[in-house]
Design a protein around this motif. Structure first.
Motif, PDB file in Angstrom:
ATOM      1  N   VAL A   1     -74.387 -21.033  58.161  1.00 30.19           N
ATOM      2  CA  VAL A   1     -75.114 -21.541  59.335  1.00 30.19           C
ATOM      3  C   VAL A   1     -76.418 -20.780  59.518  1.00 30.19           C
ATOM      4  CG1 VAL A   1     -75.058 -21.728  61.851  1.00 30.19           C
ATOM      5  CG2 VAL A   1     -73.058 -22.396  60.504  1.00 30.19           C
ATOM      6  N   GLU A   2     -76.355 -19.466  59.371  1.00 25.43           N
ATOM      7  CA  GLU A   2     -77.550 -18.635  59.494  1.00 25.43           C
ATOM      8  C   GLU A   2     -78.608 -19.056  58.478  1.00 25.43           C
ATOM      9  OE1 GLU A   2     -77.499 -14.033  59.665  1.00 25.43           O
ATOM     10  OE2 GLU A   2     -77.954 -14.572  57.577  1.00 25.43           O
ATOM     11  N   LEU A   3     -78.196 -19.229  57.211  1.00 26.19           N
ATOM     12  CA  LEU A   3     -79.127 -19.656  56.169  1.00 26.19           C
ATOM     13  C   LEU A   3     -79.731 -21.013  56.501  1.00 26.19           C
ATOM     14  CD1 LEU A   3     -80.438 -19.409  53.372  1.00 26.19           C
ATOM     15  CD2 LEU A   3     -78.329 -20.333  52.387  1.00 26.19           C
ATOM     16  N   THR A   4     -78.915 -21.935  56.974  1.00 28.37           N
ATOM     17  CA  THR A   4     -79.400 -23.276  57.320  1.00 28.37           C
ATOM     18  C   THR A   4     -80.442 -23.207  58.431  1.00 28.37           C
ATOM     19  OG1 THR A   4     -77.255 -24.243  56.724  1.00 28.37           O
ATOM     20  CG2 THR A   4     -78.716 -25.568  58.107  1.00 28.37           C
ATOM     21  N   ILE A   5     -80.151 -22.449  59.468  1.00 30.54           N
ATOM     22  CA  ILE A   5     -81.056 -22.352  60.619  1.00 30.54           C
ATOM     23  C   ILE A   5     -82.400 -21.767  60.210  1.00 30.54           C
ATOM     24  CG2 ILE A   5     -81.438 -21.075  62.772  1.00 30.54           C
ATOM     25  CD1 ILE A   5     -78.490 -21.538  63.426  1.00 30.54           C
ATOM     26  N   PHE A   6     -82.384 -20.657  59.482  1.00 27.50           N
ATOM     27  CA  PHE A   6     -83.656 -20.022  59.142  1.00 27.50           C
ATOM     28  C   PHE A   6     -84.371 -20.720  57.990  1.00 27.50           C
ATOM     29  CE2 PHE A   6     -81.847 -16.723  61.806  1.00 27.50           C
ATOM     30  CZ  PHE A   6     -82.948 -16.354  62.546  1.00 27.50           C
ATOM     31  N   TYR A   7     -83.633 -21.450  57.179  1.00 26.05           N
ATOM     32  CA  TYR A   7     -84.264 -22.318  56.176  1.00 26.05           C
ATOM     33  C   TYR A   7     -85.082 -23.399  56.873  1.00 26.05           C
ATOM     34  CZ  TYR A   7     -84.292 -26.035  52.556  1.00 26.05           C
ATOM     35  OH  TYR A   7     -84.631 -27.028  51.671  1.00 26.05           O
ATOM     36  N   LEU A   8     -84.503 -24.040  57.869  1.00 23.30           N
ATOM     37  CA  LEU A   8     -85.232 -25.053  58.635  1.00 23.30           C
ATOM     38  C   LEU A   8     -86.410 -24.427  59.385  1.00 23.30           C
ATOM     39  CD1 LEU A   8     -82.289 -27.171  60.103  1.00 23.30           C
ATOM     40  CD2 LEU A   8     -83.870 -27.838  58.292  1.00 23.30           C
ATOM     41  N   ALA A   9     -86.214 -23.215  59.897  1.00 23.20           N
ATOM     42  CA  ALA A   9     -87.292 -22.536  60.625  1.00 23.20           C
ATOM     43  C   ALA A   9     -88.481 -22.268  59.703  1.00 23.20           C
ATOM     44  CB  ALA A   9     -86.776 -21.231  61.222  1.00 23.20           C
TER      45      ALA A   9
END
Length: 464
Positions: free
Chosen positions: A133-141
């Protein structure tokens, strides 16, 4: 037999099913051009905080028992804030969910999907779920920050911003080491050199950037202060990369062969540098590092066999990030302590991009790793001369640098930021290069990137 079936299934997926998945999932959307102030602040703050779940411990499993430190809780809060901000932005602009499925982002996006799915077989499911989830969030950011129509003009400035933020954060450490006569590696960091190298490559190859000398000086300062020996050695990737960036097919083939030879030499020297004492002494002097540390690849030659032993029978990995962080759960304690001693129980990463991919999602992870890197090069070759050189050099550099760092296949880190920034540069540049062709086929008026994309037919499912 089961291993053979798994291997066959993975090969079939990448050879037959991935092209079909790409055809049905790929989107065609214009640049996001989203507001960047909030994402930059949160991404920079998160990147400069200690790694999530990194607590002092003598036993590698203690994180599961001791809980989180105050800094861990702060980074969790920042992840939540970034997720909340993304939710608000998605409510305003649904394209934020579509752009990650555009090329050349798509392979990395699918790889994150596999990371999330690996929660089902992870050795520490909650940890894998959170890291995914962390990777997904900051990837989108990061996509929000860099996916913009004027990225060629703004990318150097954005890299400068993150480099300056890091230099300010480590200023006390840096100044203390300066006083002791230490310049190279004055604020040792394994991740920052890749950001600074990507920044430098951009400035060197793209002569459209203003204030190039100032940008190059800042990138060089950051690279030297972070001071990674392996990153310095990885600069040799530039030579074969320039050949691969050529329009001449034969030169490109020679470039790939040259890089394979450079890669093999890099591995041999990294693991057997002690066999070349004159070179070892020279590198020790230039890099201001003890010869013993360089000869042993900072212990990697000792603990890599631990990771290989613990994961060799897990063909689909043991859970994204979890297998890398909690390798002690996969290796008999006696074998672990006999090899590394009691102090070795605190080791929490293989410090190798390919081993991280293998440990997390096995053959699938290695397959997606190859796909992500190859797609980036392929897309970069669509660009002009400066763009081709920039992308090829960045990809080859991260492959070499990834031999001693987590790279882009473990947790979110500044490697992911600089790699996705490069993908954004390649995406927008390729769309801009295609625009004249659409102009000749259309009414004759010059089309900006956004308009050119709107002129292209979209997949039927997007119409809904």
């Amino acid at each position: 037999m089961l291993s053979l079936l798994v291997a066959a299934a993975v090969v079939i997926w990448f050879v037959l099913l991935y092209p079909l998945a790409r055809h049905n999932l790929a989107t065609e959307t214009g640049p996001l051009n989203a507001p960047i102030t909030v994402p930059i602040v949160l991404v920079a703050a998160f990147a400069l905080m200690p790694l999530v779940f990194n607590v002092p411990r003598e036993d590698g499993n203690a994180v599961l028992e001791e809980g989180l430190s105050a800094s861990n809780i702060v980074t969790l809060v920042m992840t939540g804030l970034m997720g909340l901000y993304l939710a608000l932005r998605i409510a305003v602009d649904r394209r934020i969910l579509l752009v990650p499925f555009s090329m050349p982002y798509l392979p990395f996006t699918l790889m994150i999907g596999v990371n999330i799915a690996s929660t089902a077989w992870s050795i520490v499911p909650m940890y894998t779920a959170y890291r995914s989830v962390e990777l997904t969030i900051f990837y989108l950011a990061v996509i929000l920050i860099f996916d913009r129509e004027d990225i060629e003009r703004r990318l150097a400035g954005l890299f400068a911003l993150f480099t300056i933020a890091w230099l300010v954060a480590v200023a006390p450490i840096m100044l203390g080491n300066f006083a002791s006569g230490i310049v190279f590696s004055a604020a040792k960091h394994n991740i920052v050199p890749h950001l600074c190298a990507t920044y430098a490559f951009l400035v060197i190859f793209d002569d459209r950037i203003r204030h190039r000398r100032a940008h190059l000086l800042l990138a060089l300062v950051g690279f030297v202060i972070a001071g990674s020996a392996s990153s310095t050695g990885s600069l040799v990737a530039a030579a074969p990369a320039l050949m691969v960036a050529s329009r001449n097919r034969r030169v490109r083939i020679l470039g790939y062969v040259a890089f394979a030879l450079v890669y093999a030499l890099f591995v041999v020297l990294m693991l057997g540098l002690s066999a070349f004492p004159a070179l070892l002494d020279l590198l020790s002097l230039v890099l201001q590092k003890p010869a013993e540390e360089l000869a042993g690849a900072t212990g990697r030659g000792t603990f890599w066999p631990i990771f290989i032993e613990g994961t060799k029978d897990h063909m689909v990995g043991s859970g994204f990030s979890a297998a890398d962080r909690f390798i002690q759960l996969l290796v008999p304690p006696a074998f672990y302590t006999d090899t590394l001693g009691k102090d070795g129980m605190a080791i929490q990463s293989s410090h190798n991009m390919l081993l991280s991919a293998w440990a997390g999602t096995g053959l699938i992870g290695l397959g997606f790793g190859a796909l992500v890197l190859a797609s980036a090069v392929q897309w970069g070759l669509k660009l002009d001369k400066a763009g081709r050189r920039f992308v090829a050099t960045c990809v080859f550099f991260i492959i070499l640098n990834g031999m001693t760092t987590p790279g882009i296949f473990q947790d979110w880190n500044l490697h992911v930021l600089s790699f996705v920034a490069m993908l954004a540069y390649a995406r927008i540049g390729a769309l801009r290069a295609e625009a004249p062709g659409r102009e000749r086929a259309g009414a004759g008026a010059a089309l900006p990137v956004e308009a050119a994309l709107r002129a292209r037919p979209s997949p039927a499912w997007r119409a809904s």
